[in-house]
Design an enzyme around this catalytic site. Structure first.
Site, mmCIF file in Angstrom:
data_model
loop_
_atom_site.group_PDB
_atom_site.id
_atom_site.type_symbol
_atom_site.label_atom_id
_atom_site.label_comp_id
_atom_site.label_asym_id
_atom_site.label_seq_id
_atom_site.Cartn_x
_atom_site.Cartn_y
_atom_site.Cartn_z
ATOM 1 N N CYS A 223 0.825 -1.035 0.021
ATOM 2 C CA CYS A 223 0.137 -0.112 0.027
ATOM 3 C C CYS A 223 0.668 1.222 -0.145
ATOM 4 C CB CYS A 223 -1.094 0.065 1.052
ATOM 5 S SG CYS A 223 -2.088 -1.163 1.139
ATOM 6 N N ARG B 236 4.284 -0.650 -4.540
ATOM 7 C CA ARG B 236 3.789 -1.143 -3.011
ATOM 8 C C ARG B 236 2.474 -1.664 -3.174
ATOM 9 N NH1 ARG B 236 6.872 2.202 0.596
ATOM 10 N NH2 ARG B 236 5.463 1.438 2.329
ATOM 11 N N TRP C 280 -2.544 -2.904 -1.785
ATOM 12 C CA TRP C 280 -2.300 -4.252 -1.780
ATOM 13 C C TRP C 280 -3.301 -4.833 -0.480
ATOM 14 C CZ3 TRP C 280 -0.612 -7.973 1.585
ATOM 15 C CH2 TRP C 280 -0.060 -9.255 1.228
ATOM 16 N N ASN D 212 -2.137 2.443 5.488
ATOM 17 C CA ASN D 212 -1.364 1.169 4.924
ATOM 18 C C ASN D 212 -1.007 0.446 6.292
ATOM 19 O OD1 ASN D 212 0.761 -0.116 4.229
ATOM 20 N ND2 ASN D 212 2.273 1.504 4.401
ATOM 21 N N GLY D 213 -1.316 -0.642 6.220
ATOM 22 C CA GLY D 213 -1.004 -1.851 7.328
ATOM 23 C C GLY D 213 -2.299 -2.379 7.652
ATOM 24 N N GLU E 199 17.262 -19.018 -4.353
ATOM 25 C CA GLU E 199 16.881 -17.897 -4.752
ATOM 26 C C GLU E 199 16.189 -17.938 -6.238
ATOM 27 O OE1 GLU E 199 15.869 -15.026 -4.383
ATOM 28 O OE2 GLU E 199 16.610 -13.872 -6.170
ATOM 29 N N LYS F 80 12.880 -16.708 -8.017
ATOM 30 C CA LYS F 80 12.724 -15.961 -9.203
ATOM 31 C C LYS F 80 11.748 -16.603 -10.252
ATOM 32 C CE LYS F 80 13.864 -12.840 -8.262
ATOM 33 N NZ LYS F 80 14.172 -12.420 -6.685
ATOM 34 N N GLU G 122 7.930 -16.310 -8.645
ATOM 35 C CA GLU G 122 7.082 -14.982 -8.678
ATOM 36 C C GLU G 122 7.091 -14.234 -10.062
ATOM 37 O OE1 GLU G 122 9.189 -12.332 -5.957
ATOM 38 O OE2 GLU G 122 11.165 -12.665 -6.713
ATOM 39 N N HIS H 7 17.388 -37.877 -1.626
ATOM 40 C CA HIS H 7 16.811 -37.902 -0.140
ATOM 41 C C HIS H 7 15.414 -37.995 -0.116
ATOM 42 C CE1 HIS H 7 20.780 -38.640 1.719
ATOM 43 N NE2 HIS H 7 21.080 -37.344 1.367
ATOM 44 N N LYS I 135 6.009 -5.000 -3.627
ATOM 45 C CA LYS I 135 7.474 -4.806 -3.409
ATOM 46 C C LYS I 135 7.595 -4.441 -1.975
ATOM 47 C CE LYS I 135 11.537 -3.738 -5.231
ATOM 48 N NZ LYS I 135 12.272 -4.820 -5.883
HETATM 49 O O1 M6R Z 1 12.818 -5.036 0.774
HETATM 50 P P1 M6R Z 1 13.142 -6.514 1.084
HETATM 51 O O2 M6R Z 1 14.633 -6.703 0.685
HETATM 52 O O3 M6R Z 1 13.374 -6.326 2.817
HETATM 53 O O4 M6R Z 1 12.093 -7.281 0.811
HETATM 54 C C1 M6R Z 1 12.185 -8.570 1.162
HETATM 55 C C2 M6R Z 1 11.289 -9.575 0.472
HETATM 56 O O5 M6R Z 1 9.990 -9.259 0.422
HETATM 57 C C3 M6R Z 1 11.611 -9.481 -1.325
HETATM 58 O O6 M6R Z 1 12.907 -9.940 -1.573
HETATM 59 C C4 M6R Z 1 10.724 -10.279 -1.902
HETATM 60 O O7 M6R Z 1 11.018 -11.932 -1.664
HETATM 61 C C5 M6R Z 1 10.906 -10.087 -3.520
HETATM 62 N N1 M6R Z 1 9.800 -10.548 -4.220
HETATM 63 C C6 M6R Z 1 12.024 -10.936 -4.063
HETATM 64 O O8 M6R Z 1 12.133 -10.808 -5.490
#
Ligand code: M6R
Length: 603
Positions: free
Chosen positions: A2, A27, A85, A111-112, A481, A485, A488, A504, A598
């Site tokens: 948000c 956001r 959001w 927001n929140g 990681e 990628k 998402e 395993h 984000k």
């Molecule tokens: O702003 P931050 O780095 O603290 O955010 C952490 C995660 O929310 C962020 O890395 C999220 O996993 C992204 N979507 C990754 O691409």
């Protein structure tokens, strides 16, 4: 999670807010809304009430002023906007912010989360609610307090803010007085203004929303409120005492926030890694050595982050072990409280966050602070909450990341953690040379031919629902990681494993043609990784090798430069490009993955 932008001043307010919202869209992008206070109520769409409101489902993206002015008619010098959001209530126009009280004179964006919204709502029995949101209790609560307790708007906002539980921030505007009041309780709000001038005021979730107009800011801290009424005043929410605030000038060049000819922010940001790495390693040596010294002397160091930043922390754990022979712990921020029993004033926390606003990390910092732990952060957004609550910080200098999917900030974080590990080993210059070499190798690697080669692979994988990624040592967390990628960006069901782990259990999932990405660095893990890839291939798996050298076990080879201990940085880049192209082929907007935002400011 948000975005809020409010404006009061001599410019056309709704249009300033519209442009600000576009900058905050990362956001949250479920829906958006703007409320403007008409200078002349008679000319507003809804004459008799001087607010005009527009709320829409979807991204604000390309919405232009002509579209907004259909709803927001007339001159306006006070306006508030929100991009959502959703947490409570589905993605509908009714649930989009702003929310109004019964009289239509108080509008709120938020927001929140209001944790006690059900309790508040049931205490407001006679009020008419139009949405399913937690936020809507706020304007009604303010209205109730004003009428029942005969308090003025500002006092009622303060009382209401003190009633709310949970991490949040809101801005309320009163159409009768034209006053704006903003309260911060755990979610970010920053005030922008001009020095010695009461001409215009901005209140936003982050500075990027108004940096085009002013770089002079005043930070609201938790449990504080700001009131804009031709001038600005700050108060402590609990005591009501007025606060004296300092104007801080932000000299932060966050880079361009435009697509600059690219189809999407994501691919632009991936390609920007040609230059972001050199910026990331351009750190103050004295600070690196000082923090390295803290790591050496700490009674336990914790690396803490979420999501991708959390995976960066795991790489950090491996880097410190391998390079500096130092055991440090990486912990997912939302689980950090479980480690509080081990914290002492001699413990060190290194918090890693692109945004510097992630609630889970901020809560972990609170836990750390309650045990007098020193906190050093690695951040990409200047002026963020984490920057201000940490004892020290490094900027990773990746520049603004607009795509929800983190790419250039991740590799910049990896670069700074690598430097810190080398500094801790007493080999800072060696680390710098290694990273300079990696930065130049990335610059060479990111060329159109390389992208084209990965695009061909994307075409082969576009119909595959699953992917497995394996790595060992420094590249085990990169396998994790890489899975994020793919999940998402292009919604592939992807899972990352340590190379040795497949046998395993997960090996049972390999069928003919199952895609498996094997990250094979030129290090001590190479032979075992090749064997693990062969085990998958023997069961029908399609092996995509990410490696400096080709190998017969690979069905498709994505070459990466051989950069020694900087290999995590180069290994993730082809996966970023692959995920991007699969998303595009699938018709997914890679900048705005479904259900995500984000900046995650809720727990
Ligand atoms: O702003 P931050 O780095 O603290 O955010 C952490 C995660 O929310 C962020 O890395 C999220 O996993 C992204 N979507 C990754 O691409």
């Amino acid at each position: 999670m948000c975005g809020i932008i409010a404006y009061a001043g001599n410019k056309p307010a709704a249009s300033v807010v519209l442009e600000g919202l576009k900058k905050l869209e990362y956001r949250g992008y479920d829906s958006w809304g703007i409320v403007a206070l008409a200078d002349n109520p008679e000319s507003a769409e809804n004459a008799g009430r001087s607010f005009s409101v527009i709320k829409r489902v979807g991204k604000i993206g390309e919405i232009n002023w002509d579209y907004v002015s259909e709803a927001i008619r007339g001159e306006s010098h006070v306006a508030v906007g929100h991009t959502r959001w959703s947490t409570h209530g589905g993605v509908t126009e009714q649930n989009a912010h702003p929310h109004l009280d019964c009289s239509g004179k108080i509008a709120v964006v938020h927001n929140g989360i209001v944790d006690n919204h059900q309790e508040i709502r049931s205490g407001l029995g006679s009020h008419k609610f139009l949405s399913k949101t937690d936020t809507e209790v706020i304007p009604h609560l303010i209205e109730e307090i004003m009428s029942k307790e005969s308090l003025d708007f500002v006092a009622a906002v303060r009382r209401a803010a003190n009633t709310l539980k949970g991490r949040s921030a809101f801005v309320a505007v009163n159409s009768e007085t034209g006053q704006m009041a903003a309260a911060r309780k755990g979610a970010p709000l920053i005030m922008g203004m001009h020095e010695n001038s009461n001409e215009e005021f901005f209140i936003a979730s982050d500075v990027t929303a108004f940096l085009d107009y002013t770089n002079k800011v005043m930070y609201l801290d938790d449990n504080e409120m700001a009131v804009v009424d031709g001038k600005v005043a700050f108060f402590n929410l609990m005591s009501g005492n007025e606060l004296v605030k300092r104007i801080v000038e932000i000299h932060w060049h966050h880079g361009s926030t435009e697509k600059e000819g690219y189809d999407h922010f994501l691919i632009k940001e991936i390609m920007e890694q040609k230059s972001t790495l050199s910026r990331a390693i351009n750190q103050d040596d004295a600070k690196l050595l000082a923090v390295a010294n803290e790591v050496k002397n700490a009674f336990g160091t914790f690396l803490v982050g979420c999501g991708t930043a959390g995976k960066t922390c795991v790489v950090g754990e491996y880097l410190f072990s391998k390079i500096a022979r130092k055991h440090i712990n990486s912990v997912v921020a939302s689980e950090f409280a479980n480690y509080q029993h081990y914290l002492t004033p001699k413990t060190l926390m290194i918090a890693v966050s692109q945004s510097g606003e992630t609630a889970d990390v901020l809560e972990a910092i609170d836990v750390a602070k309650s045990k007098s732990v020193r906190v050093v952060s690695l951040l990409n957004v200047f002026g963020s909450t984490m920057m201000r609550v940490s004892d020290d910080f490094f900027m990773v200098n990746a520049g603004a990341e607009r795509a929800v999917v983190s790419t250039k900030a991740t590799t910049a974080q990896l670069a700074v953690l690598t430097l810190l590990a080398y500094a801790t080993a007493g080999k800072l210059q060696e680390g710098k040379l290694l990273l300079m070499n990696a930065a130049s190798a990335v610059n060479d690697m990111l060329n159109p031919r390389y992208e084209e080669h990965i695009k061909k692979l994307a075409l082969q994988l576009v119909d595959k629902k699953d992917a497995f990624i394996i790595g060992r040592g420094l590249n085990y967390p990169i396998a994790l990681e890489a899975a994020i990628k793919l999940q998402e960006t292009c919604y592939t069901h992807a899972q990352g494993f340590a190379g040795g782990e497949l046998k395993h259990g997960p090996l049972a999932l390999i069928e003919d043609g199952t895609a498996c990405i094997a990250i094979v660095a030129n290090d001590e893990t190479k032979q075992d990784m090749i064997s693990n890839a062969a085990e998958v291939k023997a069961r029908g798996g399609y092996i995509i090798g990410i490696a400096p050298e080709n190998n017969e076990v690979f069905d498709y080879w994505l070459k990466v430069p051989d950069v020694g201990n900087a290999s995590p940085i180069v290994s993730i880049i082809p996966v970023q490009i692959l995920a991007y192209h699969i998303a595009v082929l699938r018709g997914i907007n890679p900048d705005y993955p479904r259900n995500l935002a984000k900046v995650i400011t809720t727990k």
